[in-house]
Each structure stands twice: as structure tokens, then as C-alpha cells.
Write a protein that holds these residues in place. Structure first.
Motif, PDB file in Angstrom:
ATOM      1  N   GLU A   1     -72.271  34.638  62.113  1.00 19.13           N
ATOM      2  CA  GLU A   1     -72.835  35.828  61.491  1.00 19.13           C
ATOM      3  C   GLU A   1     -73.018  36.908  62.542  1.00 19.13           C
ATOM      4  O   GLU A   1     -73.080  36.632  63.738  1.00 19.13           O
ATOM      5  N   SER A   2     -73.080  38.133  62.088  1.00 18.77           N
ATOM      6  CA  SER A   2     -73.232  39.270  62.982  1.00 18.77           C
ATOM      7  C   SER A   2     -74.702  39.473  63.326  1.00 18.77           C
ATOM      8  O   SER A   2     -75.538  39.678  62.439  1.00 18.77           O
ATOM      9  N   CYS A   3     -75.012  39.388  64.612  1.00 20.65           N
ATOM     10  CA  CYS A   3     -76.376  39.636  65.084  1.00 20.65           C
ATOM     11  C   CYS A   3     -76.450  41.061  65.634  1.00 20.65           C
ATOM     12  O   CYS A   3     -75.542  41.512  66.330  1.00 20.65           O
ATOM     13  N   THR A   4     -77.535  41.747  65.354  1.00 15.30           N
ATOM     14  CA  THR A   4     -77.662  43.133  65.801  1.00 15.30           C
ATOM     15  C   THR A   4     -78.715  43.309  66.894  1.00 15.30           C
ATOM     16  O   THR A   4     -78.849  44.399  67.450  1.00 15.30           O
ATOM     17  N   GLY A   5     -79.476  42.258  67.187  1.00 17.04           N
ATOM     18  CA  GLY A   5     -80.490  42.373  68.227  1.00 17.04           C
ATOM     19  C   GLY A   5     -81.055  41.009  68.595  1.00 17.04           C
ATOM     20  O   GLY A   5     -80.541  39.964  68.168  1.00 17.04           O
ATOM     21  N   PHE A   6     -82.136  41.019  69.362  1.00 12.89           N
ATOM     22  CA  PHE A   6     -82.773  39.769  69.771  1.00 12.89           C
ATOM     23  C   PHE A   6     -84.227  40.029  70.149  1.00 12.89           C
ATOM     24  O   PHE A   6     -84.647  41.173  70.372  1.00 12.89           O
ATOM     25  N   ARG A   7     -84.990  38.951  70.201  1.00 11.97           N
ATOM     26  CA  ARG A   7     -86.405  39.032  70.561  1.00 11.97           C
ATOM     27  C   ARG A   7     -86.715  37.979  71.613  1.00 11.97           C
ATOM     28  O   ARG A   7     -86.378  36.811  71.454  1.00 11.97           O
ATOM     29  N   LEU A   8     -87.359  38.379  72.697  1.00 11.30           N
ATOM     30  CA  LEU A   8     -87.851  37.486  73.739  1.00 11.30           C
ATOM     31  C   LEU A   8     -89.365  37.378  73.589  1.00 11.30           C
ATOM     32  O   LEU A   8     -90.039  38.401  73.399  1.00 11.30           O
ATOM     33  N   TYR A   9     -89.919  36.159  73.719  1.00 15.46           N
ATOM     34  CA  TYR A   9     -91.361  36.038  73.544  1.00 15.46           C
ATOM     35  C   TYR A   9     -91.889  34.803  74.260  1.00 15.46           C
ATOM     36  O   TYR A   9     -91.141  33.874  74.577  1.00 15.46           O
ATOM     37  N   VAL A  10     -93.189  34.794  74.503  1.00 14.47           N
ATOM     38  CA  VAL A  10     -93.851  33.655  75.133  1.00 14.47           C
ATOM     39  C   VAL A  10     -94.582  32.851  74.053  1.00 14.47           C
ATOM     40  O   VAL A  10     -95.052  33.410  73.061  1.00 14.47           O
ATOM     41  N   SER A  11     -94.658  31.544  74.273  1.00 11.94           N
ATOM     42  CA  SER A  11     -95.296  30.678  73.278  1.00 11.94           C
ATOM     43  C   SER A  11     -96.802  30.874  73.229  1.00 11.94           C
ATOM     44  O   SER A  11     -97.442  30.594  72.206  1.00 11.94           O
ATOM     45  N   THR A  12     -97.375  31.337  74.326  1.00 13.89           N
ATOM     46  CA  THR A  12     -98.805  31.629  74.377  1.00 13.89           C
ATOM     47  C   THR A  12     -99.055  32.657  75.470  1.00 13.89           C
ATOM     48  O   THR A  12     -98.262  32.798  76.398  1.00 13.89           O
ATOM     49  N   GLY A  13    -100.138  33.397  75.351  1.00 13.93           N
ATOM     50  CA  GLY A  13    -100.462  34.399  76.357  1.00 13.93           C
ATOM     51  C   GLY A  13     -99.596  35.642  76.248  1.00 13.93           C
ATOM     52  O   GLY A  13     -99.046  35.959  75.186  1.00 13.93           O
ATOM     53  N   THR A  14     -99.443  36.350  77.362  1.00 13.48           N
ATOM     54  CA  THR A  14     -98.658  37.580  77.399  1.00 13.48           C
ATOM     55  C   THR A  14     -97.691  37.528  78.585  1.00 13.48           C
ATOM     56  O   THR A  14     -97.701  36.583  79.369  1.00 13.48           O
ATOM     57  N   MET A  15     -96.892  38.577  78.704  1.00 15.60           N
ATOM     58  CA  MET A  15     -95.942  38.650  79.807  1.00 15.60           C
ATOM     59  C   MET A  15     -95.782  40.090  80.267  1.00 15.60           C
ATOM     60  O   MET A  15     -96.164  41.041  79.570  1.00 15.60           O
ATOM     61  N   ALA A  16     -95.179  40.227  81.447  1.00 14.99           N
ATOM     62  CA  ALA A  16     -94.841  41.527  82.011  1.00 14.99           C
ATOM     63  C   ALA A  16     -93.407  41.458  82.503  1.00 14.99           C
ATOM     64  O   ALA A  16     -92.850  40.370  82.702  1.00 14.99           O
ATOM     65  N   GLY A  17     -92.776  42.626  82.714  1.00 15.72           N
ATOM     66  CA  GLY A  17     -91.421  42.622  83.245  1.00 15.72           C
ATOM     67  C   GLY A  17     -90.688  43.923  83.030  1.00 15.72           C
ATOM     68  O   GLY A  17     -91.212  44.883  82.467  1.00 15.72           O
ATOM     69  N   ASP A  18     -89.453  43.937  83.507  1.00 10.71           N
ATOM     70  CA  ASP A  18     -88.530  45.061  83.332  1.00 10.71           C
ATOM     71  C   ASP A  18     -87.222  44.501  82.791  1.00 10.71           C
ATOM     72  O   ASP A  18     -86.708  43.499  83.314  1.00 10.71           O
ATOM     73  N   PHE A  19     -86.643  45.157  81.772  1.00  7.84           N
ATOM     74  CA  PHE A  19     -85.498  44.612  81.063  1.00  7.84           C
ATOM     75  C   PHE A  19     -84.405  45.692  80.922  1.00  7.84           C
ATOM     76  O   PHE A  19     -84.668  46.774  80.403  1.00  7.84           O
ATOM     77  N   LEU A  20     -83.203  45.377  81.399  1.00  3.43           N
ATOM     78  CA  LEU A  20     -82.057  46.280  81.300  1.00  3.43           C
ATOM     79  C   LEU A  20     -80.915  45.550  80.604  1.00  3.43           C
ATOM     80  O   LEU A  20     -80.463  44.497  81.062  1.00  3.43           O
ATOM     81  N   LEU A  21     -80.422  46.118  79.495  1.00  2.00           N
ATOM     82  CA  LEU A  21     -79.347  45.502  78.723  1.00  2.00           C
ATOM     83  C   LEU A  21     -78.077  46.326  78.871  1.00  2.00           C
ATOM     84  O   LEU A  21     -78.067  47.528  78.585  1.00  2.00           O
ATOM     85  N   TYR A  22     -76.988  45.668  79.319  1.00  4.64           N
ATOM     86  CA  TYR A  22     -75.702  46.320  79.498  1.00  4.64           C
ATOM     87  C   TYR A  22     -74.681  45.734  78.536  1.00  4.64           C
ATOM     88  O   TYR A  22     -74.758  44.574  78.143  1.00  4.64           O
ATOM     89  N   GLY A  23     -73.682  46.547  78.177  1.00  2.42           N
ATOM     90  CA  GLY A  23     -72.593  46.095  77.340  1.00  2.42           C
ATOM     91  C   GLY A  23     -71.277  46.107  78.087  1.00  2.42           C
ATOM     92  O   GLY A  23     -71.065  46.937  78.974  1.00  2.42           O
ATOM     93  N   TYR A  24     -70.377  45.177  77.742  1.00  4.20           N
ATOM     94  CA  TYR A  24     -69.044  45.088  78.318  1.00  4.20           C
ATOM     95  C   TYR A  24     -68.022  45.347  77.220  1.00  4.20           C
ATOM     96  O   TYR A  24     -68.034  44.667  76.198  1.00  4.20           O
ATOM     97  N   GLY A  25     -67.144  46.298  77.439  1.00  2.44           N
ATOM     98  CA  GLY A  25     -66.097  46.596  76.466  1.00  2.44           C
ATOM     99  C   GLY A  25     -64.721  46.540  77.093  1.00  2.44           C
ATOM    100  O   GLY A  25     -64.532  45.974  78.166  1.00  2.44           O
ATOM    101  N   VAL A  26     -63.730  47.142  76.408  1.00  2.16           N
ATOM    102  CA  VAL A  26     -62.359  47.175  76.910  1.00  2.16           C
ATOM    103  C   VAL A  26     -61.855  48.608  76.884  1.00  2.16           C
ATOM    104  O   VAL A  26     -62.430  49.458  76.217  1.00  2.16           O
TER     105      VAL A  26
END
Length: 206
Positions: free
Chosen positions: A181-206
């Protein structure tokens, strides 16, 4: 500065196209590439979320499109407490919702005191992907994730994550969404508590 306003530029009778500042335009192509394929560069920043802190999840909706086949997420991650780090794909575009079935994953890790990898969480047919289990509170993780064919509706999405943390250990996770199936996104999460960070998403084409 001079300005030229015209409605149409026609090539000469030699039919070799029109060259503007070294770029050849001919028969719907620019430098030999079809115009329809030029909407995205071969590698491009698709989305970013930086300076994240005190959240339980980071959601990327409407990021997988026909512009790219493969994606790379480069990120840091710091959980507030000992927790599992999880992921699900999403569909529905900008108003996405979680896909909660048919995930397989295997997580392994190697600490600086070990000579071989140890098995972390492994599962098939799960409702989410376990990227890492038991991540240490306030530890700094640096990670790369590759995601293959998430938008292609005729293929099952697969991926691989690898990285390290503050103690110099190594970790890796393989995963798949075993449903075509076609996925359009995603979710990252922690099972408990909270988190911090920096996230960069890149795409590869032709």
C-alpha cells in the motif's frame, strides 16, 4: 539591465533546439531530460523538525510522494527516561492516520564492552516497528534511517536504521511493512516519557 519580452522562441531550421545560457531546450526536454521529471532534484530535503524537546512523538505527514523513490532520515534522539523507540507508517496525506498492522522488525546492538551483537526486540506481524528497545534515559543517539519504496502501492516498504550513542556502541534495525500500500508519512514515538532531537528527511530520485 535589458529585458526581452516575447511570446514564442522558435528553433532554427536545423531543428537543434534552443540553447539559453548553455542549457538546451528541445521537444519537451531540458538538457535531454523530460520536463515532467524535473519537479524534484535527484536528492532533496523533504522535511525537517529541529530543536524538538519534551514531546512524545514526531509526525511527518504528506512527505512520501511520487517525487522520490527512497528516503533517508538523519536524526538525533534523546529519551527522557528508559523507553522503547517505535515507528509506524501513515497514510492519508496531510491528514494522515497510523497504519497499525503487518510490521516486522529486528533490533540488535553492540556495546563497547561486547565483542558481538546482542539481540534486542524482534517481532513479526506487529502493530508497530520497534526501532530500539530500552533506550537509556538522557543518552544521546545519532542515527540514519533508509526507507525504500514507501509511496509505491505495488511494493512492500522496507527499511534499515543504524547508529550509535554516547557510549560509542553500535546499533542496527531492519524493518518492513508487509502490505502493498502507498504510505504518505510516518510517526516516531517513545513508549513512555518524552524525547528531544533534530530530524532531517531527504528524498532520493532519478
Amino acid at each position: 539591465m535589458s529585458e526581452l519580452n516575447v511570446d514564442t522562441i522558435n528553433e532554427q531550421t536545423a531543428a537543434n533546439g534552443v540553447t539559453i545560457d548553455g542549457v538546451l531546450i528541445k521537444d519537451g526536454q531540458v538538457d535531454g531530460k523530460d520536463v515532467s521529471t524535473l519537479s524534484a532534484s535527484p536528492i532533496g530535503l523533504v522535511s525537517s523538525s529541529t530543536g524538538v524537546s519534551g514531546v512524545s512523538e514526531v509526525v511527518f505527514d504528506n512527505v512520501f510522494t511520487s517525487s522520490y523513490l527512497f528516503y533517508k532520515l538523519v536524526f538525533t534522539y534523546e529519551p527522557s527516561t528508559t523507553a522503547d523507540f517505535r515507528m509506524v507508517f501513515r497514510n492519508g496525506g496531510a491528514s494522515g492516520s497510523d497504519i497499525t498492522a503487518n510490521y516486522d522488525s529486528k533490533y540488535t546492538y553492540l556495546t563497547t564492552s561486547q565483542t558481538s551483537y546482542s539481540m534486542g526486540t524482534s517481532g513479526a506481524g506487529q502493530s508497530y516497528i520497534t526501532l530500539m528497545n530500552g533506550t537509556a534515559a538522557d543518552s544521546d543517539y545519532g542515527l540514519n534511517m533508509e526507507i525504500y519504496n514507501p509511496f509505491v502501492s505495488t511494493k512492500k516498504s522496507t527499511g534499515f536504521m543504524q547508529g550509535t550513542w554516547k557510549d560509542g556502541g553500535q546499533l542496527q534495525t531492519g524493518f518492513s511493512h508487509d502490505s502493498e500500500e502507498s504510505c504518505t508519512g510516518f510517526r516516531l514515538y517513545v513508549s513512555t516519557g518524552t524525547m528531544a532531537g533534530d530530524f532531517l528527511l531527504y528524498g532520493y530520485g532519478v
